[in-house]
Design an enzyme around this catalytic site. Structure first.
Site, PDB file in Angstrom:
ATOM      1  N   CYS A 161       0.830  -1.211   0.000  1.00  0.00           N
ATOM      2  CA  CYS A 161       0.000   0.000   0.000  1.00  0.00           C
ATOM      3  C   CYS A 161       0.865   1.263   0.000  1.00  0.00           C
ATOM      4  CB  CYS A 161      -0.879   0.040   1.244  1.00  0.00           C
ATOM      5  SG  CYS A 161      -1.999  -1.346   1.352  1.00  0.00           S
ATOM      6  N   ARG A 206       5.483   0.276  -5.970  1.00  0.00           N
ATOM      7  CA  ARG A 206       5.412  -0.524  -4.747  1.00  0.00           C
ATOM      8  C   ARG A 206       4.519  -1.756  -4.927  1.00  0.00           C
ATOM      9  NH1 ARG A 206       6.602   2.701  -0.019  1.00  0.00           N
ATOM     10  NH2 ARG A 206       5.029   1.624   1.206  1.00  0.00           N
ATOM     11  N   TRP A 222      -2.700  -2.705  -1.766  1.00  0.00           N
ATOM     12  CA  TRP A 222      -2.190  -4.050  -2.057  1.00  0.00           C
ATOM     13  C   TRP A 222      -2.925  -4.970  -1.102  1.00  0.00           C
ATOM     14  CZ3 TRP A 222       0.995  -7.775   0.488  1.00  0.00           C
ATOM     15  CH2 TRP A 222       1.581  -8.712  -0.351  1.00  0.00           C
ATOM     16  N   ASN A 230      -1.694   2.090   5.640  1.00  0.00           N
ATOM     17  CA  ASN A 230      -0.720   1.088   5.204  1.00  0.00           C
ATOM     18  C   ASN A 230      -0.344   0.286   6.443  1.00  0.00           C
ATOM     19  OD1 ASN A 230       1.424  -0.379   4.200  1.00  0.00           O
ATOM     20  ND2 ASN A 230       2.809   1.372   4.025  1.00  0.00           N
ATOM     21  N   GLY A 231      -0.447  -1.036   6.378  1.00  0.00           N
ATOM     22  CA  GLY A 231      -0.129  -1.868   7.540  1.00  0.00           C
ATOM     23  C   GLY A 231      -1.248  -2.857   7.765  1.00  0.00           C
ATOM     24  N   GLU A 250      18.872 -16.803  -7.322  1.00  0.00           N
ATOM     25  CA  GLU A 250      18.415 -15.466  -7.688  1.00  0.00           C
ATOM     26  C   GLU A 250      17.900 -15.462  -9.130  1.00  0.00           C
ATOM     27  OE1 GLU A 250      17.577 -12.908  -6.271  1.00  0.00           O
ATOM     28  OE2 GLU A 250      17.718 -11.294  -7.721  1.00  0.00           O
ATOM     29  N   LYS A 281      14.133 -14.396 -10.176  1.00  0.00           N
ATOM     30  CA  LYS A 281      13.828 -13.341 -11.166  1.00  0.00           C
ATOM     31  C   LYS A 281      12.895 -13.886 -12.227  1.00  0.00           C
ATOM     32  CE  LYS A 281      14.820 -10.525  -9.522  1.00  0.00           C
ATOM     33  NZ  LYS A 281      15.538 -10.145  -8.350  1.00  0.00           N
ATOM     34  N   GLU A 319       9.301 -14.447 -10.801  1.00  0.00           N
ATOM     35  CA  GLU A 319       8.506 -13.283 -10.386  1.00  0.00           C
ATOM     36  C   GLU A 319       8.067 -12.399 -11.550  1.00  0.00           C
ATOM     37  OE1 GLU A 319      10.349 -10.582  -7.565  1.00  0.00           O
ATOM     38  OE2 GLU A 319      12.299 -10.907  -8.460  1.00  0.00           O
ATOM     39  N   HIS A 362      19.915 -36.383  -6.523  1.00  0.00           N
ATOM     40  CA  HIS A 362      19.160 -36.838  -5.346  1.00  0.00           C
ATOM     41  C   HIS A 362      17.664 -36.593  -5.497  1.00  0.00           C
ATOM     42  CE1 HIS A 362      22.893 -37.718  -3.354  1.00  0.00           C
ATOM     43  NE2 HIS A 362      23.323 -36.505  -3.624  1.00  0.00           N
ATOM     44  N   LYS A 419       6.838  -3.899  -3.855  1.00  0.00           N
ATOM     45  CA  LYS A 419       8.250  -3.544  -3.776  1.00  0.00           C
ATOM     46  C   LYS A 419       8.727  -3.495  -2.337  1.00  0.00           C
ATOM     47  CE  LYS A 419      12.144  -2.139  -5.541  1.00  0.00           C
ATOM     48  NZ  LYS A 419      12.941  -3.216  -6.146  1.00  0.00           N
TER      49      LYS A 419
END
Ligand code: F6R
Length: 609
Positions: free
Chosen positions: A2, A27, A74, A99-100, A482, A486, A489, A505, A604
């Site tokens: 948010c 964000r 969000w 926000n929260g 990483e 990438k 996402e 394995h 973000k």
């Protein structure tokens, strides 16, 4: 996550709010809205989807006013929808953006429903606005009511609140979620981060935990957590409105990939004299802290966690410094045992990641005496709560997928390895060698970026794939992780990373001619082992794409493609091998037509648990 924007101005606030919302888009969000007060009447507009949808709505049916609040949501409590979008209002008199997460929203909601309040959303936020209205019914004054109301809230919040009964006052509250005040000329603004307000000011006040600010055109009063009036410093931001522009690039992510040579040179700038690290770059207490510590505990999430994984190889291999690392969201609830004199190292691009902040608190509760933050945002909560800090100096990173933040974190971590390692087994000669290699990085990355066209072509093979495997060994295993993160996402292709030796394995069962296997193969002591792992894949018909040192003899075949990476020194090579994997994900995502800079469901700055 948010985003909040708000302001009290001597002009119509709506264009400022809209511009601020656009600047917070990075964000991550699913809906947007704003509310203004004009002539003591509250007007509100909300829309599911992008800010441009809200803007279109306002073109058809405009609202105006000198005071207002706005929000990108969000979803946490309640699906993405117009009803759940902020601002939330009570009796069309009070409006709130949040926000929260309000953890005790259920009992509060129950009590308010019993009193006859009608809820129109599924959000935790709506309890705030009704709770405030209810408090105002028995309390003299908007500010006093807000102060009483927040005492009832458990959880994290940054709030922007307006009220028709005091139409010139905007109230801002911060507890657990970031909020800044922008100081204009005869006007004030609030936002979740400075980027939102750069077109209107470069002067900022960073609210602290528990602060409540009462803001009008000519007066700003901040009350701290003890309800004392406090003066917080006004800080001048070095950022300009242009510094968060895309320039000629199609996406922020591509721009940020290309900014890495400069970002890394900034991360090194002024921190060495004659190839000797100046450890005061970590803060004035650095030497005292480093002299005391006996081990390192790294805490981070996502990409930042991957940077920490690489650093663990460096700490232990190069300097024999004992180093543990854990995902912050696990550490905070595991009740771990911390060895005495352990330095807690947190890594975070934003410095506002709720899990990382909570893990730091937990480490302090467990008795950790010293903490160090590797961070990209100077005034962030993590920076403020740590004893030592090393800023990564990557510049604003807008693309949700972290790129330059990651490689500058790695650079910063190598500086930490040097500083701590000196007290262990890292010799002066090793330090000189590593430093000189670090300074070669920008040129090396420029050379790797020249693989761009080749990788663009390679990406075409992925557009129809649903899965991919990434392999690496040693300090390049986290680089494979990483690379997989990438790819998933931004292109939504399912990708997994394995240490190449682990393949036999279990994951080898996945290999067939449809499975691309991306392998990071630098020229190091593990290369021969890695080649055997490559053979295992090749023999089973897997489609191998091998990023390999240019000096090595290549053995391309029908199902093995080799991409030659410019030769690079061993220790810094994880930083170099990151770049082609970033480019690969980027071009795959572009081909798939995803929203590269704001991938679905992601944020973000993850300021909630
Ligand atoms: C992935 C990514 C995330 C973040 C993670 C932690 O590209 O950016 O995985 O790394 O959410 O964020 P920070 O570094 O801000 O603590």
């Amino acid at each position: 996550m948010c985003g909040i924007v708000g302001g009290v101005a001597q002009r119509n606030i709506v264009p400022i709010l809209l511009e601020g919302l656009k600047r917070l888009e990075y964000r991550g969000y699913d809906s947007a809205g704003l509310a203004v007060i004009n002539n003591q009447t509250l007007f509100r507009k909300r829309e599911l989807g992008k800010v441009k949808g809200l803007e279109a709505l306002l073109q058809v049916d405009p609202i105006f006013g000198p005071i207002g609040i706005a929000h990108t949501r969000w979803a946490t409590h309640g699906k993405p929808s117009t009803e759940n979008a902020h601002p939330h209002v009570s009796s069309n008199k009070v409006a709130v953006v949040h926000n929260g997460i309000i953890e005790n929203h259920e009992p509060l909601r129950g009590a308010l429903i019993d009193e006859g309040y009608l809820f129109t959303s599924e959000t935790d936020t709506e309890v705030i606005v009704h709770q405030l209205y209810q408090t105002m019914e028995h309390t003299q004054g908007f500010l006093k009511a807000v102060k009483l109301m927040v005492k009832k809230l458990e959880g994290a919040y940054a709030l922007g609140i307006i009220c028709t009964e005091e139409p010139d006052t905007l109230i801002a509250c911060r507890k657990g979620s970031p909020l800044v005040i922008g100081v204009g000329i005869g006007e004030y603004f609030i936002a979740s981060d400075v980027a939102a307000l750069l077109p209107v000011t470069q002067r900022f006040i960073f609210l602290e935990e528990g602060d409540i600010a009462s803001i009008s055109i000519d007066k700003l009063i901040i009350y701290d957590a003890n309800d004392e009036v406090v003066t917080r410093p006004v800080k001048e931001s070095q950022l300009t409105a242009d510094s968060v522009d895309k320039g000629d690039y199609r996406h922020y992510m591509l721009k940020e990939i290309y900014e890495q040579p400069f970002a890394i040179s900034q991360a090194l700038e002024g921190r060495f004299i004659n190839n000797r690290l100046q450890e005061n770059c970590f803060g004035h207490k650095a030497a005292e802290v480093f002299d005391t510590i006996k081990s390192i505990q790294i805490l981070a999430c996502g990409t930042s966690y991957h940077a920490g994984l690489v650093a663990r190889y460096w700490f232990e291999r190069l300097a024999r410094v004992p180093c543990n690392i854990e995902v912050a969201s696990e550490f905070r609830y595991r009740n771990p045992v911390l060895a005495e004199n352990t330095l807690i190292v947190t890594i975070s691009q934003s410095g506002e990641t709720a899990d990382t902040l909570a893990a730091l608190q937990e480490a302090k509760r467990l008795g950790a005496k010293y903490s160090l933050a590797i961070c990209n945002v100077p005034e962030s909560s993590l920076v403020r709560e740590s004893d030592l800090v090393l800023m990564t100096r990557a510049g604003p990173e807008i693309g949700v997928a972290s790129t330059k933040a990651f490689t500058t974190q790695l650079t910063a971590l190598m500086l930490l390895v040097i500083a701590v390692g000196r007290r262990f087994e890292l010799t002066e000669a090793m330090e000189q060698k590593i430093s000189s290699d670090l300074f070669k990085l920008p040129r090396k990355i420029e050379a790797v970026l020249k693989l761009d066209d080749q990788i663009k072509v390679l990406a075409e093979q992925f557009a129809e794939k649903e899965h991919a495997l990434f392999l690496g060994r040693g300090s390049h295993y986290p680089i494979a992780m990483e690379g997989a993160l990438k790819l998933k996402e931004i292109s939504y292709i399912h990708a997994e990373a394995y240490p190449a030796g682990e393949l036999k394995h279990g994951p080898l069962a996945l290999i067939d001619s449809e499975m691309p296997v991306i392998t990071v193969a630098p020229n190091n002591s593990l290369l021969e082992k890695l080649k055997s792992n490559i053979q295992e894949v090749s023999a089973r018909g897997g489609q191998l794409i091998v990023f390999m040192d240019e000096t090595l003899a290549s053995a391309a075949s029908e199902n093995v493609q080799i991409i030659k990476v410019p030769q690079v020194e061993n220790e810094i090579s994880p930083i170099i091998y990151t770049i082609p994997l970033q480019l690969l994900s980027y071009y795959v995502a572009v081909l798939k037509g995803t929203d590269v800079d704001q991938p679905r469901n992601l944020a973000k700055s993850v300021t909630v648990e």
